[in-house]
Design an enzyme around this catalytic site. Structure first.
Site, PDB file in Angstrom:
ATOM      1  N   TYR A  33       0.800  -1.418   0.201  1.00 36.91           N
ATOM      2  CA  TYR A  33       0.131  -0.126  -0.074  1.00 36.91           C
ATOM      3  C   TYR A  33       1.336   1.312   0.023  1.00 36.91           C
ATOM      4  CZ  TYR A  33       1.151   0.807   5.207  1.00 36.91           C
ATOM      5  OH  TYR A  33       1.322   1.391   6.085  1.00 36.91           O
ATOM      6  N   ARG A  52       8.313   4.102  -4.171  1.00 35.63           N
ATOM      7  CA  ARG A  52       8.435   3.160  -3.229  1.00 35.63           C
ATOM      8  C   ARG A  52       7.388   1.963  -3.792  1.00 35.63           C
ATOM      9  NH1 ARG A  52       6.987   5.335   3.043  1.00 35.63           N
ATOM     10  NH2 ARG A  52       5.344   5.835   1.630  1.00 35.63           N
ATOM     11  N   ARG A 100      -7.501 -21.379  -2.418  1.00 35.22           N
ATOM     12  CA  ARG A 100      -7.021 -20.241  -0.975  1.00 35.22           C
ATOM     13  C   ARG A 100      -5.630 -21.318  -1.078  1.00 35.22           C
ATOM     14  NH1 ARG A 100      -5.256 -20.875   4.235  1.00 35.22           N
ATOM     15  NH2 ARG A 100      -4.943 -18.506   5.733  1.00 35.22           N
ATOM     16  N   HIS A 102      -0.843 -21.150   0.117  1.00 34.45           N
ATOM     17  CA  HIS A 102       0.404 -19.628   0.201  1.00 34.45           C
ATOM     18  C   HIS A 102       0.899 -19.757  -0.788  1.00 34.45           C
ATOM     19  CE1 HIS A 102      -1.158 -21.093   4.744  1.00 34.45           C
ATOM     20  NE2 HIS A 102      -0.925 -19.487   5.000  1.00 34.45           N
ATOM     21  N   LYS A 148       6.637  -1.597   2.050  1.00 34.17           N
ATOM     22  CA  LYS A 148       5.493  -0.951   2.813  1.00 34.17           C
ATOM     23  C   LYS A 148       3.948  -2.007   2.204  1.00 34.17           C
ATOM     24  CE  LYS A 148       3.556   3.010   3.114  1.00 34.17           C
ATOM     25  NZ  LYS A 148       3.580   3.834   4.332  1.00 34.17           N
ATOM     26  N   GLU A 182      11.394   2.924  14.612  1.00 37.85           N
ATOM     27  CA  GLU A 182      11.014   3.808  13.949  1.00 37.85           C
ATOM     28  C   GLU A 182       9.147   3.809  14.721  1.00 37.85           C
ATOM     29  OE1 GLU A 182      10.433   2.642   9.743  1.00 37.85           O
ATOM     30  OE2 GLU A 182      10.111   1.078  10.527  1.00 37.85           O
ATOM     31  N   LEU A 207      11.452   1.296   6.948  1.00 33.40           N
ATOM     32  CA  LEU A 207      10.665   1.528   6.161  1.00 33.40           C
ATOM     33  C   LEU A 207      11.245   2.930   5.739  1.00 33.40           C
ATOM     34  CD1 LEU A 207       8.074   1.317   4.431  1.00 33.40           C
ATOM     35  CD2 LEU A 207       7.083   2.909   5.570  1.00 33.40           C
TER      36      LEU A 207
END
Length: 291
Positions: A33, A52, A100, A102, A148, A182, A207
């Protein structure tokens, strides 16, 4: 007026927006995101955020669903349809819908993209009256914090602990070394006991904040230096000033940590100057782009 979202190629009323129950972002957190600040109809540091985003999807072996130029057009249209000129644009890219399992889908599926917008209060005119505090929390996130990812459960728990303590942010640290990393959703800076501006260096445990990068560039242009050097909880306790940065926090002073006053317990001169510098950047700096 109903808020409008972009969901996989369609602009829909946000109340009607939905994803498939087998969307991998929903089931596995298999996605990335970004959040971009919109000020006076301009995207703030859009180039940094989109770069990014591109890096993050590459790191998880995912393709963007469209070129960055097309994504800019989607961001602009979502802002326009929501009549937002000062707010936040949220975008999420996921691996798509598949049975579903993995491992990645054996047969490639369309990458998912969701974009939403919301208004936020006007950009602050000064630091006067701000009284943000923070707490410290052990850093329990995965080791690739430079990506991210939408996997944010440790961040959620840390922020909830901060809220329950009456604080605005949780400052994360390595429990083995007591070195600060952070904030739960921000970059964290100090002005140390010697008066040096410091922030932990980038790496897989940090990040790469876009506001951090923009502020460092502005500082360099103004002849100010910051050391990208680790610091400990003990050094934080002796700091003259502390502040956080992010697309939603800008440059925000932290006046106390774990109930202990930082410096004089008021926004310090360094933080004030950096706030002023970044404010000028937000209101028309070269890294901002027309929406």
């Amino acid at each position: 007026m109903s808020r409008i979202a972009y969901v996989n190629g369609r602009y829909v009323a946000q109340r009607d927006a939905c994803v498939n129950v087998e969307d991998r972002g929903y089931q596995f957190g298999d996605g990335i995101y970004e959040v971009v600040h919109l000020y006076d109809g301009r995207f703030v540091d859009a180039d940094l955020h989109l770069a990014r985003l591109e890096r993050s999807v590459r790191e998880i072996r995912l393709d963007l669903p469209m070129p960055l130029a097309s994504l800019r057009l989607v961001l602009t249209e979502v802002a326009r349809r929501n009549r937002v000129t000062e707010g936040l644009l949220y975008m999420q890219v996921g691996r798509g819908v598949a049975r579903r399992d993995h491992a990645f889908p054996k047969v490639p599926v369309p990458v998912s993209l969701v974009v939403t917008a919301r208004r936020i209060p006007p950009y602050p005119s000064s630091l006067d009256g701000w009284s943000m505090t923070a707490i410290t929390q052990p850093d329990h996130r995965w080791t690739r914090r430079d990506i991210k990812s939408v996997n944010l459960l440790p961040n959620v728990l840390a922020r909830q602990a901060a809220r329950e303590a009456g604080a605005g942010e949780a400052i994360l640290y390595d429990p083995a070394t007591r070195m600060v990393s952070e904030g739960a959703a921000t970059s964290f800076w100090i002005v140390d006991a010697a008066g040096t501006i410091r922030i932990p260096p980038l790496g897989e445990s940090i990040l790469p904040g876009c506001t951090r990068a923009a502020l460092l560039a502005e500082m360099k242009a103004h002849g100010l230096q910051a050391e990208e050097r680790p610091f400990s909880l003990d050094e934080l306790a002796d700091a003259r000033e502390a502040f956080i940065t992010s697309a939603t926090s800008f440059v925000k002073p932290v006046l106390a940590v774990d109930g202990r006053r930082v410096g004089e317990g008021v926004p310090g001169p360094v933080t004030r100057r950096l706030f002023d510098i970044f404010t000028r950047h937000v209101k028309g700096g070269p890294r901002n782009s027309a929406a």
